[in-house]
Design a protein around this motif. Structure first.
Motif, PDB file in Angstrom:
ATOM      1  N   VAL A   1       0.878  -1.180   0.000  1.00  0.00           N
ATOM      2  CA  VAL A   1       0.000   0.000   0.000  1.00  0.00           C
ATOM      3  C   VAL A   1       0.909   1.222   0.000  1.00  0.00           C
ATOM      4  O   VAL A   1       1.802   1.328   0.845  1.00  0.00           O
ATOM      5  CB  VAL A   1      -0.909   0.027   1.257  1.00  0.00           C
ATOM      6  N   ILE A   2       0.714   2.110  -0.957  1.00  0.00           N
ATOM      7  CA  ILE A   2       1.507   3.345  -0.985  1.00  0.00           C
ATOM      8  C   ILE A   2       0.574   4.492  -0.617  1.00  0.00           C
ATOM      9  O   ILE A   2      -0.304   4.863  -1.399  1.00  0.00           O
ATOM     10  CB  ILE A   2       2.133   3.598  -2.375  1.00  0.00           C
ATOM     11  N   ASP A   3       0.733   5.009   0.599  1.00  0.00           N
ATOM     12  CA  ASP A   3      -0.056   6.178   1.003  1.00  0.00           C
ATOM     13  C   ASP A   3       0.757   7.416   0.622  1.00  0.00           C
ATOM     14  O   ASP A   3       1.962   7.320   0.375  1.00  0.00           O
ATOM     15  CB  ASP A   3      -0.322   6.128   2.520  1.00  0.00           C
ATOM     16  N   GLU A   4       0.114   8.566   0.581  1.00  0.00           N
ATOM     17  CA  GLU A   4       0.777   9.798   0.112  1.00  0.00           C
ATOM     18  C   GLU A   4       1.457   9.495  -1.231  1.00  0.00           C
ATOM     19  O   GLU A   4       2.589   9.889  -1.502  1.00  0.00           O
ATOM     20  CB  GLU A   4       1.779  10.296   1.157  1.00  0.00           C
ATOM     21  N   ALA A   5       0.719   8.737  -2.072  1.00  0.00           N
ATOM     22  CA  ALA A   5       1.315   8.181  -3.302  1.00  0.00           C
ATOM     23  C   ALA A   5       1.663   9.246  -4.335  1.00  0.00           C
ATOM     24  O   ALA A   5       2.460   8.984  -5.234  1.00  0.00           O
ATOM     25  CB  ALA A   5       0.353   7.161  -3.918  1.00  0.00           C
ATOM     26  N   HIS A   6       1.099  10.445  -4.196  1.00  0.00           N
ATOM     27  CA  HIS A   6       1.401  11.502  -5.182  1.00  0.00           C
ATOM     28  C   HIS A   6       2.896  11.803  -5.232  1.00  0.00           C
ATOM     29  O   HIS A   6       3.411  12.256  -6.246  1.00  0.00           O
ATOM     30  CB  HIS A   6       0.613  12.776  -4.843  1.00  0.00           C
ATOM     31  N   SER A   7       3.609  11.567  -4.115  1.00  0.00           N
ATOM     32  CA  SER A   7       5.027  11.942  -4.094  1.00  0.00           C
ATOM     33  C   SER A   7       5.955  10.753  -4.367  1.00  0.00           C
ATOM     34  O   SER A   7       7.174  10.911  -4.359  1.00  0.00           O
ATOM     35  CB  SER A   7       5.378  12.568  -2.742  1.00  0.00           C
ATOM     36  N   PHE A   8       5.392   9.572  -4.614  1.00  0.00           N
ATOM     37  CA  PHE A   8       6.252   8.400  -4.795  1.00  0.00           C
ATOM     38  C   PHE A   8       7.122   8.476  -6.068  1.00  0.00           C
ATOM     39  O   PHE A   8       8.319   8.161  -6.015  1.00  0.00           O
ATOM     40  CB  PHE A   8       5.412   7.113  -4.761  1.00  0.00           C
ATOM     41  N   PRO A   9       6.568   8.915  -7.232  1.00  0.00           N
ATOM     42  CA  PRO A   9       7.422   8.959  -8.429  1.00  0.00           C
ATOM     43  C   PRO A   9       8.692   9.803  -8.226  1.00  0.00           C
ATOM     44  O   PRO A   9       9.763   9.444  -8.712  1.00  0.00           O
ATOM     45  CB  PRO A   9       6.508   9.585  -9.492  1.00  0.00           C
ATOM     46  N   GLU A  10       8.577  10.882  -7.475  1.00  0.00           N
ATOM     47  CA  GLU A  10       9.757  11.730  -7.240  1.00  0.00           C
ATOM     48  C   GLU A  10      10.815  10.968  -6.429  1.00  0.00           C
ATOM     49  O   GLU A  10      12.016  11.055  -6.712  1.00  0.00           O
ATOM     50  CB  GLU A  10       9.318  12.982  -6.486  1.00  0.00           C
TER      51      GLU A  10
ATOM     52  N   LEU B   1      -4.545  12.762  -5.502  1.00  0.00           N
ATOM     53  CA  LEU B   1      -3.839  11.992  -6.535  1.00  0.00           C
ATOM     54  C   LEU B   1      -4.048  12.621  -7.901  1.00  0.00           C
ATOM     55  O   LEU B   1      -3.409  12.238  -8.865  1.00  0.00           O
ATOM     56  CB  LEU B   1      -4.379  10.556  -6.600  1.00  0.00           C
ATOM     57  N   SER B   2      -4.993  13.549  -7.981  1.00  0.00           N
ATOM     58  CA  SER B   2      -5.362  14.052  -9.300  1.00  0.00           C
ATOM     59  C   SER B   2      -5.473  15.574  -9.275  1.00  0.00           C
ATOM     60  O   SER B   2      -5.754  16.165  -8.237  1.00  0.00           O
ATOM     61  CB  SER B   2      -6.715  13.459  -9.691  1.00  0.00           C
ATOM     62  N   PRO B   3      -5.248  16.210 -10.441  1.00  0.00           N
ATOM     63  CA  PRO B   3      -5.364  17.672 -10.495  1.00  0.00           C
ATOM     64  C   PRO B   3      -6.793  18.150 -10.294  1.00  0.00           C
ATOM     65  O   PRO B   3      -7.027  19.220  -9.743  1.00  0.00           O
ATOM     66  CB  PRO B   3      -4.859  18.024 -11.892  1.00  0.00           C
ATOM     67  N   THR B   4      -7.771  17.365 -10.760  1.00  0.00           N
ATOM     68  CA  THR B   4      -9.174  17.653 -10.442  1.00  0.00           C
ATOM     69  C   THR B   4      -9.778  16.335  -9.978  1.00  0.00           C
ATOM     70  O   THR B   4      -9.428  15.279 -10.517  1.00  0.00           O
ATOM     71  CB  THR B   4      -9.967  18.158 -11.672  1.00  0.00           C
ATOM     72  N   PRO B   5     -10.662  16.367  -8.969  1.00  0.00           N
ATOM     73  CA  PRO B   5     -11.146  15.112  -8.398  1.00  0.00           C
ATOM     74  C   PRO B   5     -11.616  14.114  -9.459  1.00  0.00           C
ATOM     75  O   PRO B   5     -12.371  14.466 -10.362  1.00  0.00           O
ATOM     76  CB  PRO B   5     -12.310  15.566  -7.504  1.00  0.00           C
TER      77      PRO B   5
ATOM     78  N   PHE C   1      -1.789  11.011 -12.803  1.00  0.00           N
ATOM     79  CA  PHE C   1      -1.113  10.156 -11.827  1.00  0.00           C
ATOM     80  C   PHE C   1      -0.732   8.808 -12.446  1.00  0.00           C
ATOM     81  O   PHE C   1       0.386   8.321 -12.260  1.00  0.00           O
ATOM     82  CB  PHE C   1      -2.016   9.951 -10.603  1.00  0.00           C
ATOM     83  N   LEU C   2      -1.650   8.210 -13.215  1.00  0.00           N
ATOM     84  CA  LEU C   2      -1.364   6.885 -13.780  1.00  0.00           C
ATOM     85  C   LEU C   2      -0.217   6.948 -14.781  1.00  0.00           C
ATOM     86  O   LEU C   2       0.576   6.019 -14.896  1.00  0.00           O
ATOM     87  CB  LEU C   2      -2.621   6.294 -14.435  1.00  0.00           C
ATOM     88  N   LYS C   3      -0.092   8.074 -15.466  1.00  0.00           N
ATOM     89  CA  LYS C   3       1.033   8.221 -16.390  1.00  0.00           C
ATOM     90  C   LYS C   3       2.341   8.265 -15.592  1.00  0.00           C
ATOM     91  O   LYS C   3       3.317   7.610 -15.932  1.00  0.00           O
ATOM     92  CB  LYS C   3       0.867   9.499 -17.220  1.00  0.00           C
ATOM     93  N   GLU C   4       2.324   9.035 -14.510  1.00  0.00           N
ATOM     94  CA  GLU C   4       3.535   9.161 -13.681  1.00  0.00           C
ATOM     95  C   GLU C   4       3.940   7.832 -13.049  1.00  0.00           C
ATOM     96  O   GLU C   4       5.112   7.561 -12.848  1.00  0.00           O
ATOM     97  CB  GLU C   4       3.274  10.153 -12.546  1.00  0.00           C
TER      98      GLU C   4
END
Ligand code: SF4
Length: 639
Positions: A195-204, A396-400, A406-409
């Motif tokens: 489970v990756i929480d705060e997943a928006h920052s994982f690609p970085e 996770l997304s720029p608009t809900p 996100f899926l591209k990243e």
């Protein structure tokens, strides 16, 4: 969310859930994860970006989960190697009494702690530890004798690793998870469910873990660790003369070519860049002499391992073998890095340079590389090696609901998606203020600064402190701080002046205070109640287009006929803005206002994307009297 997570884990599918603040997402994944682990006798790993979320899971949530499912859940935190004290290195330092002047007064207290600690984890020590002292005693993966170490049976790191294997829930951070991927899955115990929480920052984090760097000072320290030609010290001084001379000669050559190479960079690259300078050209002035000398040294060191063994009964021989192996491996990596940096043959990597600290030792450019596309790495290394990956975040997304970005990243489309709106009443508990009377920050930065100071003062007076002012640059933060520090009746704390930890502590402990923050305060800060009723966003958080990796990605998109501005910069800005906005309402009782002091929300075509990205139903006002009225009429907190 819990049902969706349970289904993903049991069917071996991947899932992305955007769960707005207040949904209770950590319990919604922890309960099915714990049940799955207990039923299937396997580890479920949970990765977070921030330590505060790790603490919440370990100290609060796990007890609730155990109670809810009526079974004990074994949870353990795994940290990166350098967080653990290495008994072997520590023993040597203490034998020599070589702990540095800054630890002179602290050492007795530290020694007492070391005698009683069960984990040897740095953050568990409450006293002061200097960075250089910890570096000299912290575990390094390449300088560890592992099973051949005389301290192996009591090694903090390896004892902790045994606990990791027995955990139902293994709590890790993104950096460690990304390093685990980069290190061919050798760091952590095996797991197939993540489970990756705060997943928006994982690609970085993945980009950083798969990147490399080279600093002249560190390279020379590495060479001198094996042998210092002038002082005649280092592990190679214990070798027989013939072998020592071979090593000394190779080290002298590498040292001399290193200073030539780094000096040449000065003549090829101007010093007038601000943070970083993307380096795209082949380095003409060098013919590969440095990398050749490093490859030669590496070969010599690794070749000597035929004679010197880490499993020898002789402790001196063990230490020599370990030093040869470490220097041999690291010089080989450094040689490969120099070759790639010099030739620029690998078009998947982005290279850049940062300025040195300009001290006597640190006088040459620092060199970096990073993969351009983390999505390729993740699609090849993460998803094929996991049965199930659950990714979640409040943003996770720029608009809900729009997961495309996100899926591209993250490098996969084979993911179920789910959006759960925040249960908080943004429409009645918050108000968004976007004044029109602000100069454009790009075309008129001087006037913009004056306008920003004007509005920040007015808004802080309206809320009577208890405000966060979020900036995108230290420069503007400092200028506005200087303008207002003596004018306002409320105490101001600046992240730039105090550092993030102290600034937050002072802000929390001082009534009616104001915090001026940059990047780290846009996300991950959770302040509930009346202590934070006013969030001021001074400028839309566009990424700096000169940032090397971003620049390279933008160029690629342009070549493909895409618009990097619309497909990358605007979505990323909206995502960051949603995170900044999210600092305000952290519980169902919270109320307050958010202001965006950037006129481009009104004047540019992407302004509507910005507004759409924010929580639905938030009343938007552009005139101050309307804001005053709405703010003063917000419900009062009842706890
Ligand atoms: S096993 Fe490795 S980390 Fe542990 S004490 Fe020995 S060298 Fe240090």
């Amino acid at each position: 969310m819990a049902v969706a997570v349970e289904s993903a884990l049991s069917k071996g599918e991947s899932l992305a859930v955007e769960a707005g603040t207040g949904v209770g997402k950590s319990l919604a994944y922890l309960i099915p994860a714990a049940l799955y682990s207990i039923e299937n006798d396997c580890i479920v790993a949970i990765s977070t970006e921030t330590k505060s979320l790790q603490d919440q899971i370990l100290k609060k949530d796990i007890a609730l989960v155990s109670e809810a499912i009526g079974q004990e859940v074994r949870a353990h935190v795994a940290l990166g190697a350098n967080n653990y004290l290495c008994k072997r290195k520590y023993g040597k330092i203490m034998d020599r009494g070589d702990f540095g002047p800054e630890m002179e007064k602290e050492i007795d207290q530290f020694v007492k702690w070391e005698r009683t600690t069960e984990t040897g984890i740095r953050s568990e020590y409450e006293g002061f530890v200097s960075g250089s002292f910890w570096n000299s005693i912290g575990r390094e993966s390449e300088n560890c004798l592992s099973r051949n170490c005389p301290n192996f049976s009591s090694s903090y790191y390896f004892l902790e690793k045994e606990k990791w294997k027995k955990a139902n829930i293994l709590i890790i951070n993104h950096h460690l998870l990304a390093s685990h991927l980069a290190g061919d899955f050798r760091i952590l115990p095996p797991f197939q469910h993540l489970v990756i929480d705060e997943a928006h920052s994982f690609p970085e984090a993945v980009g950083k873990a798969f990147g490399s760097e080279l600093k002249y000072e560190l390279l020379i320290n590495l060479l001198h660790y094996l042998y210092h030609p002038e002082k005649k010290t280092g592990f190679a001084s214990k070798l027989p003369d013939k072998k020592k001379d071979i090593v000394a000669d190779a080290i002298q050559k590498a040292e001399s070519y290193a200073s030539d190479f780094f000096r040449l960079l000065f003549s090829e690259i101007p010093m007038n860049f601000q943070f970083s300078f993307r380096h795209t050209a082949r380095i003409k002035a060098d013919d590969g002499a440095l990398e050749d000398s490093l490859y030669d040294l590496s070969e010599i060191c690794l070749g000597m391992l035929e004679k010197y063994k880490k499993d020898s009964d002789d402790n001196d021989e063990k230490e020599i073998a370990l030093a040869l192996e470490m220097v041999g491996t690291q010089t080989k990596k450094a040689a490969a890095f120099v070759e790639e940096f010099r030739t620029k043959k690998n078009s998947n990597l982005v290279f850049w340079i940062e300025a040195p600290n300009q001290t006597a030792k640190d006088r040459y450019y620092h060199l970096y590389s990073q993969p351009k596309n983390t999505e390729e790495i993740l699609s090849k290394s993460l998803f094929p090696n996991m049965e199930s990956v659950v990714m979640t975040s409040a943003t996770l997304s720029p608009t809900p609901g729009n997961f495309q970005y996100f899926l591209k990243e993250i490098g996969t489309k084979d993911v179920q998606t789910k959006t759960l709106a925040s249960p908080f009443a943004y429409n009645t508990h918050s108000v968004l203020f976007v004044p029109k009377q602000v100069a454009d920050p790009v075309s008129d930065p001087r006037r913009n600064k004056i306008d920003v100071s004007f509005w920040v003062e007015k808004l802080i007076n309206l809320s009577k402190g208890d405000a966060f002012v979020l900036f995108t640059s230290n420069k503007l933060l400092n200028e506005v701080y200087e303008d207002l520090v003596d004018k306002l009746d409320f105490p101001l704390f600046s992240q730039v002046h105090l550092g993030p930890i102290q600034a937050k502590r002072e802000f929390m402990q001082t009534s009616q205070s104001v915090l001026f923050g940059v990047s780290s305060f846009w996300q991950g800060i959770d302040i509930k109640g009346d202590k934070l009723r006013n969030v001021i966003i001074t400028k839309l958080p566009f990424q700096v287009p000169t940032e090397p990796v971003l620049q390279a990605k933008m160029e690629d998109m342009e070549k493909e006929g895409k618009s990097p501005f619309w497909e990358m910069q605007v979505p990323k800005t909206c995502l960051l803005l949603r995170q900044g906005f999210g600092r305000l309402i952290r519980s169902s009782f919270d109320t307050g206002m958010v202001s965006i002091l950037d006129p481009r929300v009104h004047t540019k075509s992407y302004g509507k994307n910005v507004i759409q990205s924010l929580p639905k139903g938030v009343p938007v006002v552009t005139e101050f009297p309307d804001l005053e009225r709405k703010f003063n009429n917000l419900p009062k907190m009842k706890v």
